[in-house]
Scaffold this active site. Structure first.
Site, PDB file in Angstrom:
ATOM      1  N   LYS A  69      15.211  22.075 -11.337  1.00 20.86           N
ATOM      2  CA  LYS A  69      14.636  20.768 -11.643  1.00 20.86           C
ATOM      3  C   LYS A  69      15.597  19.796 -12.323  1.00 20.86           C
ATOM      4  O   LYS A  69      16.389  20.173 -13.172  1.00 20.86           O
ATOM      5  CB  LYS A  69      13.410  20.927 -12.560  1.00 20.86           C
ATOM      6  CG  LYS A  69      12.220  21.555 -11.882  1.00 20.86           C
ATOM      7  CD  LYS A  69      11.577  20.652 -10.844  1.00 20.86           C
ATOM      8  CE  LYS A  69      10.815  19.524 -11.478  1.00 20.86           C
ATOM      9  NZ  LYS A  69       9.467  19.900 -11.882  1.00 20.86           N
ATOM     10  N   HIS A 106       0.829  -1.214   0.000  1.00 20.95           N
ATOM     11  CA  HIS A 106       0.000   0.000   0.000  1.00 20.95           C
ATOM     12  C   HIS A 106       0.861   1.262   0.000  1.00 20.95           C
ATOM     13  O   HIS A 106       0.421   2.304   0.476  1.00 20.95           O
ATOM     14  CB  HIS A 106      -0.945   0.027   1.203  1.00 20.95           C
ATOM     15  CG  HIS A 106      -1.668  -1.268   1.423  1.00 20.95           C
ATOM     16  ND1 HIS A 106      -2.853  -1.583   0.826  1.00 20.95           N
ATOM     17  CD2 HIS A 106      -1.310  -2.359   2.160  1.00 20.95           C
ATOM     18  CE1 HIS A 106      -3.233  -2.795   1.196  1.00 20.95           C
ATOM     19  NE2 HIS A 106      -2.306  -3.294   1.992  1.00 20.95           N
ATOM     20  N   GLU A 113       9.879   8.122 -17.136  1.00 20.51           N
ATOM     21  CA  GLU A 113       8.520   8.647 -17.361  1.00 20.51           C
ATOM     22  C   GLU A 113       8.028   8.298 -18.762  1.00 20.51           C
ATOM     23  O   GLU A 113       6.874   7.928 -18.965  1.00 20.51           O
ATOM     24  CB  GLU A 113       8.498  10.171 -17.186  1.00 20.51           C
ATOM     25  CG  GLU A 113       8.578  10.622 -15.749  1.00 20.51           C
ATOM     26  CD  GLU A 113       8.669  12.130 -15.644  1.00 20.51           C
ATOM     27  OE1 GLU A 113       7.643  12.803 -15.785  1.00 20.51           O
ATOM     28  OE2 GLU A 113       9.782  12.651 -15.425  1.00 20.51           O
ATOM     29  N   SER A 151      14.139  21.766 -16.511  1.00 20.34           N
ATOM     30  CA  SER A 151      12.922  22.481 -16.837  1.00 20.34           C
ATOM     31  C   SER A 151      13.305  23.815 -17.458  1.00 20.34           C
ATOM     32  O   SER A 151      14.305  24.408 -17.085  1.00 20.34           O
ATOM     33  CB  SER A 151      12.111  22.702 -15.557  1.00 20.34           C
ATOM     34  OG  SER A 151      11.257  23.816 -15.724  1.00 20.34           O
TER      35      SER A 151
END
Ligand code: ARG
Length: 465
Positions: free
Chosen positions: A292, A165, A299, A286
């Site tokens: 970033k 979980h 991804e 970024s």
């Protein structure tokens, strides 16, 4: 023939019965040459095998076979060198090559299509293409698995929180966690190898749908092309694409596994986890936020899973309710199939590279596992071993965790006297059970996370490759 139109040398190879040419729009709509030219080398292989067989059984002369061989060899080179002129007027890869062959060798080229149809021809080409694709993909899976083992070998003693979980559950060895993906990938490879058996059957000989009136030798063609058997029913041979659907299902599962791994890498790299860092060469910045560092590669792999799943659904939907035998619908099988092979090939290759640039932050993993009462089960097991029924032990430990939580401490940080409030059976030796190393070492059965066992698992995994 009532046609006022003269047979046009540049036109379709099937245009004799028609009174007017297709419109430009229809021509562009029905042509597949822009994408099926990828099948060219396989189409030539198939044509060579067919020609050899036609010669062997005496349907064409050996002089014709020699001419066909010469012409196809030249065409193969023209295509490889980029000199081949593909024409949309000739619809697809098959007709483009056949027309060029006739240009080069004359009548022998016109005899090649004896006892054959584009229907069994295209099915053969796609199977040859996919067989090569599967071989490439299974090799890439093995490469990724090797890399996984290289990383795992360094981390049998690295403790990380195992999650259920997404909550800290129990300590596990980081190598053990990686080996979970090794297992998934092994099954992916096995599935593909199994799928390959059904891909590797020869459709050629089915002709358009009913077989051919010529005395063909299908076994001979199968042997030359390395097929392990024949499609046993001519209607089935030209119409079904279940082998491609099956491959796409294997592919979807493989990508699903990579997406899970990617998701974990993304989470672990976030400053909330700090478990790992990915080398800069796999990340991007970024354009607006200077601080970033984004894990774009995992991804994208996660994202590409969607497109592969989509291809599976596309092929299933393409085949659904198609009446026997061949229908033009099946021309739509190629782009999803090609893209699936391409996506898997790229994703596996880049993922393998990515693992080479994985930095593991042992301290952050350790810190995280210490914060989550990960050895609570070990305390319960400890009590059970002293004679407490498991359910009672579970309750006692739950109370102890609550107490520790209120005190802002880990279980192993509580003094013995406090722990004893929850069971009189708790003694000094409890701290062995509560350490992370003790917890790991205790799970030494097959499939467990004890470092000794994980080392054995790695050795076994290496051997399996
Ligand atoms: N381009 C076609 C395909 O990909 C080849 C087979 C065409 N057969 C036919 N009867 N029109 O399926």
């Amino acid at each position: 023939m009532s046609s006022s139109r003269k047979p046009d040398d540049k036109g379709k190879l099937w245009s004799g019965r028609f009174d007017e040419p297709v419109t430009d729009l229809v021509k562009r709509f029905t042509a597949s040459v822009s994408f099926d030219q990828r099948l060219a080398q396989f189409d030539i292989d198939g044509s060579l095998a067919h020609a050899h067989m036609l010669g062997a059984v005496g349907i064409v002369t050996q002089a014709d076979v020699a001419a066909i061989e010469r012409g196809l060899a030249q065409i193969r080179e023209e295509i490889r060198g980029g000199a081949f002129e593909w024409s949309i007027d000739l619809e697809d890869v098959h007709l483009n090559i056949e027309r060029r062959l006739t240009d080069i060798v004359g009548d022998a080229g016109k005899r090649l299509h004896t006892g054959r149809s584009r229907n069994d021809q295209v099915a053969t080409d796609v199977r040859l293409y996919l067989r090569a694709g599967i071989d490439q993909i299974t090799a890439l899976i093995k490469g990724l698995q090797r890399k996984l083992l290289d990383v795992a070998e360094k981390h049998t003693d690295t403790v990380m929180p195992g999650f259920t979980h997404l909550q800290v559950a129990q300590p596990v060895s980081f190598a053990h966690h990686l080996l979970a993906y090794f297992e998934m990938l092994s099954r992916d490879a096995q599935r593909l190898i199994d799928c390959r058996k059904r891909v590797n059957k020869l459709p050629l000989g089915a002709a358009a749908l009913a077989g051919t009136s010529f005395p063909i030798d299908r076994q001979m063609v199968a042997k030359e092309l390395g097929f392990e058997g024949l499609c046993e029913n001519s209607l089935d041979a030209v119409s079904d694409r279940d082998f491609a659907i099956e491959f796409c299902a294997c592919a979807a599962l493989l990508m699903t596994h990579l997406s899970r791994f990617s998701e974990e890498l993304i989470l672990w790299m976030s400053p909330r986890f700090r478990f790992i860092d990915l080398a800069d060469r796999f990340c991007t910045g970024s354009s607006i936020m200077p601080q970033k560092k984004n894990p774009d590669v995992p991804e994208l792999i996660r994202g590409k899973t969607g497109r592969v799943n989509g291809h599976l659904v596309a092929l299933l939907t393409l085949m659904k309710a198609q009446p026997l035998a061949y229908n033009k619908d099946n021309q739509e099988d190629k782009e999803p199939l090609f893209d699936t092979v391409d996506t898997l090939t790229m994703s596996l290759a880049v993922f393998t590279e990515l693992l080479g640039g994985l930095e593991v932050n042992r301290d952050a993993m350790r810190e995280a596992v210490q914060q989550g009462y990960a050895t609570a089960t070990d305390l319960a097991d400890y009590l059970v071993k002293k004679g407490v029924p498991f359910r009672e032990a579970h309750e006692a430990v739950a109370q102890a965790v609550r107490h520790a939580e209120n005190r802002g401490k880990d279980l192993s940080g509580l003094p013995l006297s406090e722990l004893q409030q929850f069971s009189a059976l708790i003694a000094d030796d409890v701290f062995d059970a509560l350490t992370l190393e003790g917890s790991l070492a205790a799970r030494s059965h097959i499939g467990g996370t004890a470092p000794v066992r994980v080392k054995q698992a790695i050795a076994k995994a290496r051997k399996s490759l």
